[in-house]
Motif scaffolding. Structure first.
Motif, short mmCIF file in Angstrom:
data_model
loop_
_atom_site.label_atom_id
_atom_site.label_comp_id
_atom_site.label_asym_id
_atom_site.label_seq_id
_atom_site.Cartn_x
_atom_site.Cartn_y
_atom_site.Cartn_z
N GLN A 184 -151.19 -24.23 57.23
CA GLN A 184 -149.63 -24.04 57.43
C GLN A 184 -149.50 -24.83 58.88
OE1 GLN A 184 -148.07 -20.05 57.29
NE2 GLN A 184 -149.98 -19.36 55.95
N ASP A 185 -150.18 -24.88 59.71
CA ASP A 185 -150.16 -25.71 60.96
C ASP A 185 -150.28 -27.27 60.54
OD1 ASP A 185 -149.98 -25.35 63.94
OD2 ASP A 185 -151.84 -26.65 63.83
N VAL A 186 -151.18 -27.56 59.86
CA VAL A 186 -151.11 -29.13 59.32
C VAL A 186 -149.89 -29.35 58.67
CG1 VAL A 186 -152.27 -30.68 57.62
CG2 VAL A 186 -153.79 -29.08 59.13
N ALA A 187 -149.13 -28.64 57.70
CA ALA A 187 -148.13 -28.83 57.26
C ALA A 187 -147.03 -29.02 58.27
CB ALA A 187 -147.52 -27.57 56.48
N ARG A 188 -146.86 -28.36 59.63
CA ARG A 188 -146.11 -28.44 60.67
C ARG A 188 -146.25 -29.85 61.49
NH1 ARG A 188 -147.29 -22.83 61.09
NH2 ARG A 188 -148.53 -23.29 62.80
N ARG A 189 -147.50 -30.23 61.29
CA ARG A 189 -147.66 -31.36 62.16
C ARG A 189 -147.18 -32.47 61.15
NH1 ARG A 189 -154.17 -30.51 63.30
NH2 ARG A 189 -153.83 -28.26 63.73
N ILE A 190 -147.42 -32.57 59.81
CA ILE A 190 -146.95 -33.45 58.98
C ILE A 190 -145.35 -33.62 58.96
CG2 ILE A 190 -146.49 -34.03 56.51
CD1 ILE A 190 -149.53 -33.15 56.23
N ALA A 191 -144.86 -32.43 59.08
CA ALA A 191 -143.21 -32.38 59.27
C ALA A 191 -142.69 -33.01 60.37
CB ALA A 191 -142.53 -31.04 59.05
N LEU A 192 -143.62 -32.85 61.49
CA LEU A 192 -143.15 -33.24 62.91
C LEU A 192 -143.29 -35.02 62.81
CD1 LEU A 192 -143.99 -30.89 65.64
CD2 LEU A 192 -141.84 -31.49 64.90
N ALA A 193 -144.21 -35.31 61.89
CA ALA A 193 -144.43 -36.84 61.81
C ALA A 193 -143.31 -37.58 60.83
CB ALA A 193 -145.82 -37.13 61.10
N GLY A 194 -142.39 -36.85 60.54
CA GLY A 194 -141.46 -37.41 59.79
C GLY A 194 -141.39 -37.08 58.27
N PHE A 195 -141.85 -36.13 57.96
CA PHE A 195 -141.84 -35.66 56.32
C PHE A 195 -141.29 -34.12 56.23
CE2 PHE A 195 -145.07 -38.66 57.37
CZ PHE A 195 -144.96 -39.68 56.44
N VAL A 196 -140.83 -33.93 54.87
CA VAL A 196 -140.80 -32.72 54.42
C VAL A 196 -142.10 -32.29 53.98
CG1 VAL A 196 -139.65 -31.14 52.76
CG2 VAL A 196 -138.39 -32.79 54.01
N ALA A 197 -142.85 -31.34 54.57
CA ALA A 197 -144.10 -30.72 53.90
C ALA A 197 -143.94 -29.38 53.15
CB ALA A 197 -144.91 -30.38 55.48
N VAL A 198 -144.78 -29.51 52.14
CA VAL A 198 -144.75 -28.27 51.49
C VAL A 198 -146.21 -28.20 50.88
CG1 VAL A 198 -144.01 -27.42 48.79
CG2 VAL A 198 -142.52 -28.93 50.03
N ALA A 199 -146.66 -26.77 51.47
CA ALA A 199 -148.11 -26.37 51.24
C ALA A 199 -148.19 -25.25 50.10
CB ALA A 199 -148.54 -26.06 52.48
N PRO A 200 -148.47 -25.69 48.94
CA PRO A 200 -148.67 -24.66 47.90
C PRO A 200 -149.75 -23.70 48.23
CG PRO A 200 -148.38 -26.71 47.09
CD PRO A 200 -148.63 -26.89 48.54
N ASP A 201 -149.66 -22.44 47.67
CA ASP A 201 -150.94 -21.45 47.75
C ASP A 201 -151.17 -21.63 46.23
OD1 ASP A 201 -152.68 -19.43 47.65
OD2 ASP A 201 -150.96 -18.01 48.56
N LEU A 202 -152.27 -22.29 45.89
CA LEU A 202 -152.81 -22.32 44.75
C LEU A 202 -153.54 -21.13 44.02
CD1 LEU A 202 -153.39 -26.29 44.58
CD2 LEU A 202 -151.46 -24.98 43.41
N LEU A 203 -153.77 -19.91 44.97
CA LEU A 203 -153.95 -18.98 44.65
C LEU A 203 -153.12 -17.95 44.16
CD1 LEU A 203 -157.13 -18.47 47.34
CD2 LEU A 203 -157.28 -18.93 44.67
N ALA A 204 -151.81 -18.43 44.43
CA ALA A 204 -150.56 -17.45 44.09
C ALA A 204 -150.82 -16.65 42.70
CB ALA A 204 -149.34 -18.07 44.20
N PRO A 205 -151.11 -17.42 41.76
CA PRO A 205 -151.31 -16.77 40.12
C PRO A 205 -152.36 -15.47 40.34
CG PRO A 205 -151.24 -19.14 39.96
CD PRO A 205 -151.43 -18.90 41.57
N GLN A 206 -153.20 -15.53 41.14
CA GLN A 206 -154.47 -14.63 41.38
C GLN A 206 -154.10 -13.45 42.48
OE1 GLN A 206 -156.73 -18.00 41.10
NE2 GLN A 206 -158.36 -16.70 40.54
N GLY A 207 -152.55 -13.52 42.96
CA GLY A 207 -152.18 -12.55 43.88
C GLY A 207 -152.03 -13.30 45.25
N GLY A 208 -152.34 -14.56 45.42
CA GLY A 208 -152.29 -15.03 46.56
C GLY A 208 -153.38 -15.21 47.53
N THR A 209 -153.53 -16.03 48.55
CA THR A 209 -154.59 -16.09 49.54
C THR A 209 -154.77 -14.81 50.21
OG1 THR A 209 -154.38 -18.43 49.83
CG2 THR A 209 -155.58 -17.22 51.64
N PRO A 210 -155.97 -14.23 50.41
CA PRO A 210 -156.27 -13.00 50.80
C PRO A 210 -157.04 -13.38 52.16
CG PRO A 210 -158.19 -13.60 49.54
CD PRO A 210 -157.17 -14.51 49.23
N ALA A 211 -156.67 -12.37 53.13
CA ALA A 211 -157.02 -12.51 54.63
C ALA A 211 -158.51 -12.94 54.52
CB ALA A 211 -156.57 -11.32 55.37
#
Length: 291
Positions: free
Chosen positions: A110-137
Motif C-alpha cells: 500500500q505504501d508503494v502504491a502511495r509512492r507511485i501516486a506521488l510520482a504522478g500516476f493513479v495507483a491501484v493495488a489489487p488484493d489478489l487474495l480477495a476471492p479467498q477472503g482477503g490478505t490475512p494479517a
C-alpha cells in the motif's frame, strides 16, 4: 557485524522457506544450526523478514493524496483494491496496477502504491487474495493462501481492474503494471495474456521462453545478481524477448539479494540498487503511459 557469508546463507534459507513453502520449524532448526543458537536464529530471521513497523514511508493520511480501499467484484468473484489518486495533477494521468508479493496486500505494498501516486500516476493495488477472503494479517497464512490462488481467475481479475481503470476520470486511458516477487512473475504472465500497456517486473520468475512471441507490450525487468533462483528463469526469458524483437529493458543489480527493493527487510534491502531501479521504473512508466 554479521559475517557476509553467514548472512548470505541465512537469506538463502529464508528465501527457500518463503518460496518453497517449508514449515517454520524447519527454518528455525536450520537457522539455529547456522547461527549457533535459537536466540541468534530469531535475530537473523527478524532482520531478513519484512517488518510491518517499517512499512510506512508515505503517510496513509498524506494530504496530497486521496487513498481508499475499494471493494466489489471482478470476474464474478469478490475483489478488493487499494486506490490512490493525487489530488493535484497537471493533465491526465496514467494508471499503474501494483501487484503484491506472496504475502498479499500488505502495508508495504500500500505504501508503494502511495509512492507511485506521488510520482504522478493513479495507483491501484489489487488484493489478489480477495476471492479467498482477503490478505490475512499472518504472513505465513498469506503465503499458504498464495499457493492456492486460481491463477486464471487472478489474471481475469487483473484484466478487469485494468479495464475499469481505463475509464477513471483524469486518466490517459493507459494502464501499466508493477509487480514484486510473486507479483513480478504476475507481470510477466500479464504481458503474455494481454490487458495492460506496459509492465515492470521486480525479481519475478519468468514464463517459458516460448511465450515471448505473445508479448505485445514494453517490459522492464529488474533482477538481483545473488538471486539465482529467479535468474535461472530470467536469463532465458530476456534472451527470448530480445530474439523475438520485443521492447524489453533488463537490468541486473550487482551484489544484491532477491527483494532488494523491499525497505521493510533490513538484511535484503539495498538503498542504492532500489533507488536506481525505482528511478528507471518511474521514467519507464511516464514514457509509456503519458507519451
Amino acid at each position: 557485524m554479521i559475517d557476509p557469508s553467514l548472512r548470505d546463507r541465512a537469506v538463502q534459507l529464508y528465501d527457500a522457506f518463503t518460496h518453497e513453502h517449508r514449515d517454520r520449524r524447519t527454518l528455525l532448526r536450520q537457522m539455529a544450526a547456522l547461527a549457533g543458537s535459537a536466540v541468534a536464529a530469531e535475530a537473523l530471521i527478524a532482520g531478513i523478514a519484512a517488518s510491518p513497523a517499517a512499512a510506512t514511508i508515505i503517510d496513509p493520511a498524506d494530504k496530497r493524496l486521496l487513498a481508499e480501499m475499494r471493494t466489489g467484484t471482478q470476474a464474478g468473484k469478490p475483489a478488493r483494491a487499494y486506490q490512490v489518486v493525487p489530488k493535484e495533477a497537471a493533465g491526465p494521468l496514467g494508471v499503474v496496477l501494483v501487484i503484491h508479493e506472496n504475502r498479499g496486500l500488505t502495508p508495504h505494498i500500500q505504501d508503494v502504491a502511495r509512492r507511485i501516486a506521488l510520482a504522478g500516476f493513479v495507483a491501484v493495488a489489487p488484493d489478489l487474495l480477495a476471492p479467498q477472503g482477503g490478505t490475512p494479517a499472518d504472513e505465513d497464512k498469506a503465503r499458504d493462501l498464495i499457493g492456492t490462488v486460481d491463477y486464471d481467475l487472478a489474471l481475469a481479475q487483473a484484466r478487469g481492474f485494468a479495464a475499469d481503470a481505463r475509464k477513471l476520470p483524469r486518466t490517459t486511458g493507459k494502464v501499466g503494471m508493477v509487480g514484486f516477487c510473486w507479483g513480478g512473475a504476475f507481470v510477466n504472465r500479464m504481458a503474455v495474456a494481454g490487458g495492460i500497456d506496459a509492465g515492470v517486473s521486480y525479481y519475478g520468475p519468468a514464463p517459458a521462453p516460448a511465450e515471448a512471441a505473445k508479448v505485445r507490450i514494453p517490459l522492464m525487468l529488474h533482477y538481483a545478481e545473488k538471486d539465482t533462483r529467479v535468474a535461472q528463469t530470467g536469463a532465458p526469458w530476456v534472451a527470448a524477448l530480445k530474439a523475438a524483437g520485443k521492447p524489453v529493458e533488463a537490468f541486473t543489480y550487482p551484489g544484491v539479494d532477491h527483494a532488494f527493493n523491499n525497505d521493510t527487510s533490513a538484511a535484503r534491502y539495498d538503498k542504492a540498487a532500489a533507488e536506481l531501479a525505482w528511478g528507471r521504473t518511474i521514467a519507464f512508466l511516464h514514457r509509456n503511459l503519458h507519451g
